[in-house]
Design an enzyme around this catalytic site. Sequence first.
Site, PDB file in Angstrom:
ATOM      1  N   HIS A  43     -16.811  50.073  62.848  1.00 35.78           N
ATOM      2  CA  HIS A  43     -16.495  51.195  63.736  1.00 35.78           C
ATOM      3  C   HIS A  43     -15.311  50.778  64.586  1.00 35.78           C
ATOM      4  O   HIS A  43     -15.313  49.703  65.174  1.00 35.78           O
ATOM      5  CB  HIS A  43     -17.706  51.529  64.605  1.00 35.78           C
ATOM      6  CG  HIS A  43     -17.600  52.850  65.291  1.00 35.78           C
ATOM      7  ND1 HIS A  43     -16.704  53.084  66.301  1.00 35.78           N
ATOM      8  CD2 HIS A  43     -18.261  54.014  65.103  1.00 35.78           C
ATOM      9  CE1 HIS A  43     -16.835  54.339  66.703  1.00 35.78           C
ATOM     10  NE2 HIS A  43     -17.766  54.924  65.992  1.00 35.78           N
ATOM     11  N   ARG A  51     -12.757  60.248  70.874  1.00 39.15           N
ATOM     12  CA  ARG A  51     -11.511  60.661  70.220  1.00 39.15           C
ATOM     13  C   ARG A  51     -11.584  62.118  69.791  1.00 39.15           C
ATOM     14  O   ARG A  51     -10.598  62.843  69.849  1.00 39.15           O
ATOM     15  CB  ARG A  51     -11.220  59.739  69.038  1.00 39.15           C
ATOM     16  CG  ARG A  51     -10.655  58.388  69.491  1.00 39.15           C
ATOM     17  CD  ARG A  51     -10.599  57.384  68.352  1.00 39.15           C
ATOM     18  NE  ARG A  51     -11.918  56.865  68.013  1.00 39.15           N
ATOM     19  CZ  ARG A  51     -12.338  56.642  66.778  1.00 39.15           C
ATOM     20  NH1 ARG A  51     -11.551  56.900  65.760  1.00 39.15           N
ATOM     21  NH2 ARG A  51     -13.536  56.161  66.561  1.00 39.15           N
TER      22      ARG A  51
END
Lengths: 265, 594, 246
Positions: free
Chosen positions: B236, B256
């Site tokens: 990740h 994000r």
Amino acid sequence: MAVTPQRRSQDKRTFRTDAWWIQPAVVAVVFTAFVVYATFRTFENNYYSAPIHLSDLYQAGQVGDLLSPLYSPLIPIDWKIWGYHVSPAILILVFPLSFRLTCYYYRKAYYRSYFLTPPACAVRGLGGSAYTGERKFPFILQNLHRFTWYFAAIFIVILAIDVIRSMMYHGGGWGVSVGTLVLLLNVILLGAYTFGCHSCRHFCGGCVNSFSKHKGLYGLWRKVTYLNERHQLFAWSSLVWVSLTDLYVRTVTSGAIADHVFFRF
Amino acid sequence: MRNYETFEYDVLVVGAGGAGLRAAIGAIEAGCKVGVVSKSLLGKAHTVMAEGGAACALANVDPEDGWKVHFRDTMRGGKFLNNWRTVEIFAKEAPERILELERYGAVFDRTPQGLISQRAFGGHKYRRLAHVGDRTGLELIRTLQDKAVALGFESHMETTLTRLLTSGDRIVGAIGYRRSDGGLCLFKAKAVVLASGGWGRMYKFTSNSWESTGDGVMMAFEAGAELRDMEMVQFHPTGMIWPPGMRGILVTEGVRGEGGILKNGNGERFMFSHVPDFYRAETAETPEEALRWVDDKKNNRRPPELLPRDVVARAIYKEVKEGRGSEHGGVYLDVSHKGADYIKKKLPSMYDQFLHLGDVDITRQPMEVYPTIHYAMGGVTSEPETCATTLQGLFAAGEVACGLHGANRLGGNSLTDLLVFGKRAGDAAGAFAKSSSFYEPDTHQIEEEIETLFAPFGRKDGENPFTLHAELQETMQTGAMIARTEESLTTTLNEIKQVQERAKNISVSGDEKFNPSWHAARDVLFMLTSSEILVRSALERKESRGGHWRTDYPNEDPFWAKHNVCAKKEGENIKLYATPVPEPPAEYQEILKD
Amino acid sequence: MTQTVTLHVFRGDSNGGEFREYKVKTAPGMVVLDAIHQIQKEQDGTLACRWNCKAAKCGSCSAEINGHPGLMCKTRIEALPTEKPVVVQPVKTFPIIKDLVTDVSWNYEIAKTIAPLKLKDEGSTEPLRMQQEDVDRVQEFRKCIECFLCQDVCHILRDRHRKDIFYGPRQMVRIAALAMHPLDASERRPFIKDQAGVLACNITKCCTEVCPEHIKITDNAIIPLKERVADLYFDPIRALIRKVKR
């Protein structure tokens, strides 16, 4: 890896090392102080509104009515029991007092400070497993809080009228004095406290499940919720200010100081 | 021999995360007596860690979306190593499962029309993730937990299974111990659903909890099941790196998705220079376009921060490697421009996590992040329709299964994976159990496992299991992390071999009563084997694809583009072999092109 | 420069036990759970504690630190007075299994008695229609991570051992999430009053104080439930209106 001699004891009241007792102690002191003062003022049965014969200004029509919130509304009856003049404040105070006594915030405060059930979090309090909470008499009466709210709400209207009356000058015309502002702040704080009540929040939308189907109620609920989140703040500030308001009225009406008038119109 | 308690279930579910609970619901509804075994308490499984959302083409916010686009995105994200049929089922059934979950009681964030709101995520062309703030996994597991409890099943919480029992080619049950008192439990079952999650604990910096030791995948392997794509591990891109104790803890991709920007130590928005050609057409070219996308998704392309996770993780790795890192050796992730109210509403637990654990107020300051181990794409080979493994009576769903994600998983696909294939595994296991009966487990296997379990008590002054685990994590982190080479992998493999030797002499003190070192002693054996398979598979795949990045083979390879690396136990050895990836039919080839 | 912190950790089981002293090296940002793990790895592998995510998301590592119920993974060592030993012990309300691990199964047992969501249009597969403002309240309750710290600190369960009269704050939150669900069609008030025992709560708010998810348990869950119960049982005026309406 030393073994400390202290065994874990289920009987130890608490393992907290901070000063957990300060908060309940402060609450107890302030609350007791209020009760003492309010009791004294209730039985004093004097100096709660401007007595006509004492005030030159009043006679000259230079001030409005200034009435203590502890004695509002003015009850023009003089009861005597065994030759003793019963204070009208007793009849009045029973309403705000019952509202505050059954208030969800004050319940927390005095269960902790007076009943020690519990005095603070993770601190063992009084009474053991015989505890019944608010399921049995007398505390089951707390569930009737909403009825005390109805009366408390009426009192907000009465106190608002008192503010207006303090501006209506006997000589004709209007004026604003320190006393007016003191009464005004009093009704604002009491209003913020009363309309932030959990029962009020329940009526104003808390009782419905789908807000989108009750748009108006939702708007109201959000406003009440704003006040409700500050219920503790207004509970204490209104309590203190009611006392100070009464003290101010007492000081003026006893003739110690004159109520300063800002302007007249 | 020690005594053990025996339990009988039509369907035994191993693991109580999202997939396990959904499988249990399916099996109960099929009329089976179901037992669920979990290493933790109910509702604590790793599913709660999922934050961003569950991908499903409901098309509530972007009406252009549909199952075909979801299919395309997932296949492209997985670099075509996925089983197309698995992906097809997944994309088609995902919306149904999410709506069903809502009827079970899940309360997703809403659109102005009163439907389930969906957010943008890396690799997904449209806004597709049904979410609840940044705690979607919790919502999912709690809903399934409540539903399953209401339906009724027997729960064996804090019980670790260590061996699947076979009779011939057939799985007939499992054996393990209760963590609280070390009591042995033998489970006889007509069918077993393996939903035991991943194995990220073999790495040092991981977003995985202690549970992710890969017991499930290794039990299946030991029993003879085929494993696939074991080299494919997801890094990740955004894990916490500071303070040291928090290293590896996840920072949701939702940051994000909500407009968060990545900057390097020089303050440059570096992702624009890391866009692969494969994704160039659908990625914004300038920061201005990326900024406009936040408010107008129709007429602008996505910011490069929302490229698939493998791309972003590699970019961050390169930035730091080339000396443009942040203060503590990561990069900055900044969402403060969205304003405090918005952040607290949309990313409440991230706000809380950084404020309390990292002393960073994300409404005003950037976060420092670095890639962390997150997810295992590979696992037990399972049939798309039924989740059946290569062993009769054994079904696999969720992270432990393989086929859906290919070489790289798209964010948000795992939660829906749990629902879609949890249900299919539960239904299929239920049906299988109905037409099957109980078989007597092989007592030799039981004796052998009991011997393995209790051996560490009998040894004196042997190896500390925690130390061995730490050494394994260290070598995996150095040699088999995000950038791999022949040399680094070989070194790691050798070190794993050494630790394996020492593991034969693990000793523990104390008794069987809730003894973490004893628990670790068995876990570490599983992790050593799975690490070995992972590293050896990684050595086989001499190319770079998705989560597997070989710096000595930086390009894709035409042979490996069409082959999975598989692993199977043969005698006492691990046999590795390549099998062809199933070819999608012509009409689907068309969808995948653009 | 590495500093050390001294911990007094409870070691024992349901038969009793003692506090043992451990010294642990500190690092920046260290939490109590890190210290416990260090003890496990370097000093005593038999020290039992429950944990999972180490990110305050799963609610497994509940304990009492210096007498305060809290999550070990969320309690920073730096935030504690380190001139004195840090005292770590299991939650008090539930029976000890070993060391810091307690038997919380009671919570799961009573959870079984709470009726699940009952939709008005059961059996349909249509997407549900709910607005964000409809679900805001419920979403707050559904943040609960079942750490059971509220159950631990609730004096009814903790000191009075009256699990027979009160389900505890956690289950109040759960019931509130169901009762206030915009599409729930169940009458839950008799259950809330009689089985779950909402009237036993004297709203002293310790549950709210310890909640790591900052759920306003008392103000938003328990008191509104009490008010809903009052509608049915303590409001003769409403009862009259209901009679007239019928």
